[in-house]
Structure formats: structure tokens, C-alpha cells
Scaffold this motif. Structure first.
Motif, PDB file in Angstrom:
ATOM      1  N   ASP A  65       0.876  -1.166   0.000  1.00 42.40           N
ATOM      2  CA  ASP A  65       0.000   0.000   0.000  1.00 42.40           C
ATOM      3  C   ASP A  65       0.912   1.214   0.000  1.00 42.40           C
ATOM      4  O   ASP A  65       1.624   1.473   0.980  1.00 42.40           O
ATOM      5  CB  ASP A  65      -0.879  -0.019   1.246  1.00 42.40           C
ATOM      6  CG  ASP A  65      -1.820   1.176   1.336  1.00 42.40           C
ATOM      7  OD1 ASP A  65      -1.640   2.147   0.562  1.00 42.40           O
ATOM      8  OD2 ASP A  65      -2.721   1.157   2.181  1.00 42.40           O
ATOM      9  N   THR A  66       0.928   1.962  -1.083  1.00 44.00           N
ATOM     10  CA  THR A  66       1.918   3.034  -1.217  1.00 44.00           C
ATOM     11  C   THR A  66       1.661   4.202  -0.268  1.00 44.00           C
ATOM     12  O   THR A  66       2.531   5.066  -0.117  1.00 44.00           O
ATOM     13  CB  THR A  66       1.976   3.566  -2.664  1.00 44.00           C
ATOM     14  OG1 THR A  66       0.684   4.065  -3.043  1.00 44.00           O
ATOM     15  CG2 THR A  66       2.421   2.463  -3.615  1.00 44.00           C
ATOM     16  N   THR A  67       0.498   4.244   0.373  1.00 48.20           N
ATOM     17  CA  THR A  67       0.287   5.279   1.379  1.00 48.20           C
ATOM     18  C   THR A  67       1.029   4.964   2.675  1.00 48.20           C
ATOM     19  O   THR A  67       1.113   5.820   3.562  1.00 48.20           O
ATOM     20  CB  THR A  67      -1.213   5.472   1.687  1.00 48.20           C
ATOM     21  OG1 THR A  67      -1.738   4.292   2.293  1.00 48.20           O
ATOM     22  CG2 THR A  67      -1.982   5.792   0.415  1.00 48.20           C
ATOM     23  N   ASP A  68       1.560   3.759   2.790  1.00 55.17           N
ATOM     24  CA  ASP A  68       2.322   3.320   3.962  1.00 55.17           C
ATOM     25  C   ASP A  68       3.808   3.329   3.606  1.00 55.17           C
ATOM     26  O   ASP A  68       4.282   2.467   2.858  1.00 55.17           O
ATOM     27  CB  ASP A  68       1.872   1.919   4.379  1.00 55.17           C
ATOM     28  CG  ASP A  68       2.521   1.435   5.672  1.00 55.17           C
ATOM     29  OD1 ASP A  68       3.711   1.740   5.894  1.00 55.17           O
ATOM     30  OD2 ASP A  68       1.845   0.722   6.447  1.00 55.17           O
ATOM     31  N   ALA A  69       4.547   4.286   4.128  1.00 57.76           N
ATOM     32  CA  ALA A  69       5.958   4.447   3.762  1.00 57.76           C
ATOM     33  C   ALA A  69       6.779   3.218   4.115  1.00 57.76           C
ATOM     34  O   ALA A  69       7.725   2.872   3.393  1.00 57.76           O
ATOM     35  CB  ALA A  69       6.541   5.684   4.442  1.00 57.76           C
TER      36      ALA A  69
END
Length: 264
Positions: A65-69
Motif C-alpha cells: 500500500d503506497t500510502t504506507d511508507a
């Protein structure tokens, strides 16, 4: 045209479906090693299998999930171990935010910016050491034609894409000294899953690109000069060129692929 991508390394974020997958296919067909990144394990696994069948050596499907660094960093750490460098990063993920200004909640605005801007920021930040370690590097980010032709039901989506375009321009300046080229592609009315879903909701046959454009004209007053909607496969080759060594002097550009418009 040979894009000079044989054995190049490429990551396509959002490469499991639609325009992202169309891009990944073009890179694979030219001989690049392609990793697709997405949130759904089955989708990225199927995409990697298809890319292998097209001739991509060491095609990969990676879940994040690219919102999670932290999830993003794990993906690029894995690629660092496997490939050691990266030539191409394509960010094809878009936020899911539809609604008028008065209807959108604060949470929907946050989701739009997390998905539309911060996901790209996380990916570029994690990819930069690998890009700088390669002999050549390219970044291509997907924006949208709505940044230049507004729609009242897309204020959050459009604002996020406008921010992504601005950050991309800044990156092109920052990375020029490394000769890493950063460009943006702004698709117009493309028969993506989202547009096809909208077409179904208004009773339009989305499989007919002419009927789809007629519906866009009727509902939004935003027809292209060409009388039909575009197809994902018409985006992929443009992105593949920008991501290749054949693009040797274009950076900081925003390329419209829209069937013709009155953009200024």
C-alpha cells in the motif's frame, strides 16, 4: 522502435491493471525486467505472470500500500537485494475521490492526497538510491487532464494530481544534476476501470469508445477533439518512451494524451 530497454530494471506502481499494466506490458515487450507493485496479491501475481510470458526476465509482483511508507521501503529494499539498481520508476496510482466540494469530507480529502501525492513521494524517496546507482534513470508520474480542464465532481482528485505535477516538476530540477529525467503524463478520457464503472452507472456501453465519448460530452461538456475515448494501450507506449533511454533530453514536461483538447 527499439527503446533500448533490454535487461533494464523497471518498477510500475499500480501496474496490475489499466494504464499501469499497459505501460508494464510495453516495457516487458522491449526486454525490461519489470516489477509491478499494488495492493492486491492476486492482481500483481497475475500481472507478473503475464509479463513473463511477454518476455520480461525476472518479472515480479510485489504487494504494498503506497500510502504506507514502511511497506514501500520494504519493496525497494527487496529490489535492492535482487537487482541492486533501478532504471525506471513509473507511478500510475490515482486517488479514488469523487464528489463535489460541498459533499467531500475531510477524510476523503486526506485519502485523495495520501493516494495521489504521498504514495508517489514514498516511492520516489525509496527508489532514489537505486536510481542514482544505475547508469541511467527515468521517473514518469501519472497526472490527469482534469488539472487543466476542471470537473465539479473531482476537486480533491484534481487537487492531488496538481500537487503531484508540481512535485514532479521540482524533482526534475533537483535530479537534473544526476541526469535522472522526470516527466508527467496526463491522460484524457481513457477507458479505465473507473471510467467504465461510471459509464455503467449511467447506462452507457463502455466497450464502445464512441458512445463513451458521447456520454462524457453529454454529462460533463468535455469532449475530446477526436470523437472517441482513448484506450489504456494508447497510453503505455508514450510512457514507455519517456521511461527509456530513447528519451535523452526531455525532463520536467507534462505530456497530454487526450485525443485533442483546448488545454492552455
Amino acid at each position: 522502435m527499439d527503446l533500448g530497454l533490454k535487461d533494464a530494471t523497471a518498477v510500475v506502481v499500480g501496474g496490475g491493471r489499466g494504464m499501469g499494466f499497459a505501460t508494464a506490458r510495453c516495457l516487458a515487450q522491449d526486454g525490461a525486467r519489470v516489477a509491478v507493485v499494488g495492493r492486491t496479491p492476486d492482481v500483481v501475481a497475475d500481472a507478473a505472470t503475464a509479463l513473463s510470458e511477454l518476455g520480461s526476465p525476472d518479472a515480479l509482483g510485489l504487494v504494498a500500500d503506497t500510502t504506507d511508507a514502511d511497506q514501500v521501503q520494504r519493496v525497494f529494499d527487496e529490489l535492492a537485494q535482487r537487482w541492486g539498481e533501478l532504471n525506471i520508476l513509473v507511478n500510475a496510482v490515482g486517488p479514488d475521490a469523487v464528489g463535489t466540494f460541498e459533499d467531500l469530507t475531510d477524510e476523503q480529502w486526506r485519502i485523495a492526497f495520501d493516494g495521489g501525492v504521498m504514495g508517489m513521494v514514498h516511492c520516489v524517496r525509496s527508489a532514489l538510491p537505486l536510481l542514482r546507482g544505475a547508469q541511467w534513470g527515468r521517473i514518469v508520474n501519472f497526472s490527469a487532464h482534469s488539472t487543466q480542464r476542471q470537473s465539479v465532481i473531482l476537486p480533491a482528485y484534481t487537487a492531488a494530481k496538481a500537487a503531484l505535477t508540481s512535485v514532479s516538476k521540482n524533482l526534475s530540477l533537483l535530479l537534473a544534476k544526476d541526469e535522472i529525467m522526470v516527466n508527467v503524463v496526463s491522460p484524457g478520457s481513457i477507458a479505465s476501470e473507473a471510467l467504465l464503472g461510471w459509464a455503467e452507472s449511467v447506462g452507457v456501453d463502455g466497450s464502445d469508445p464512441y458512445a463513451l465519448m458521447a456520454a462524457i460530452d453529454e454529462h460533463f461538456g468535455h469532449p475530446a477533439h477526436l470523437p472517441r475515448a482513448g484506450l489504456p494501450d494508447e497510453i503505455g507506449p508514450v510512457v514507455a518512451f519517456l521511461a527509456s533511454r530513447r528519451n535523452s533530453y526531455m525532463t520536467g514536461a507534462n505530456i497530454n494524451v487526450d485525443g485533442g483538447s483546448d488545454f492552455t
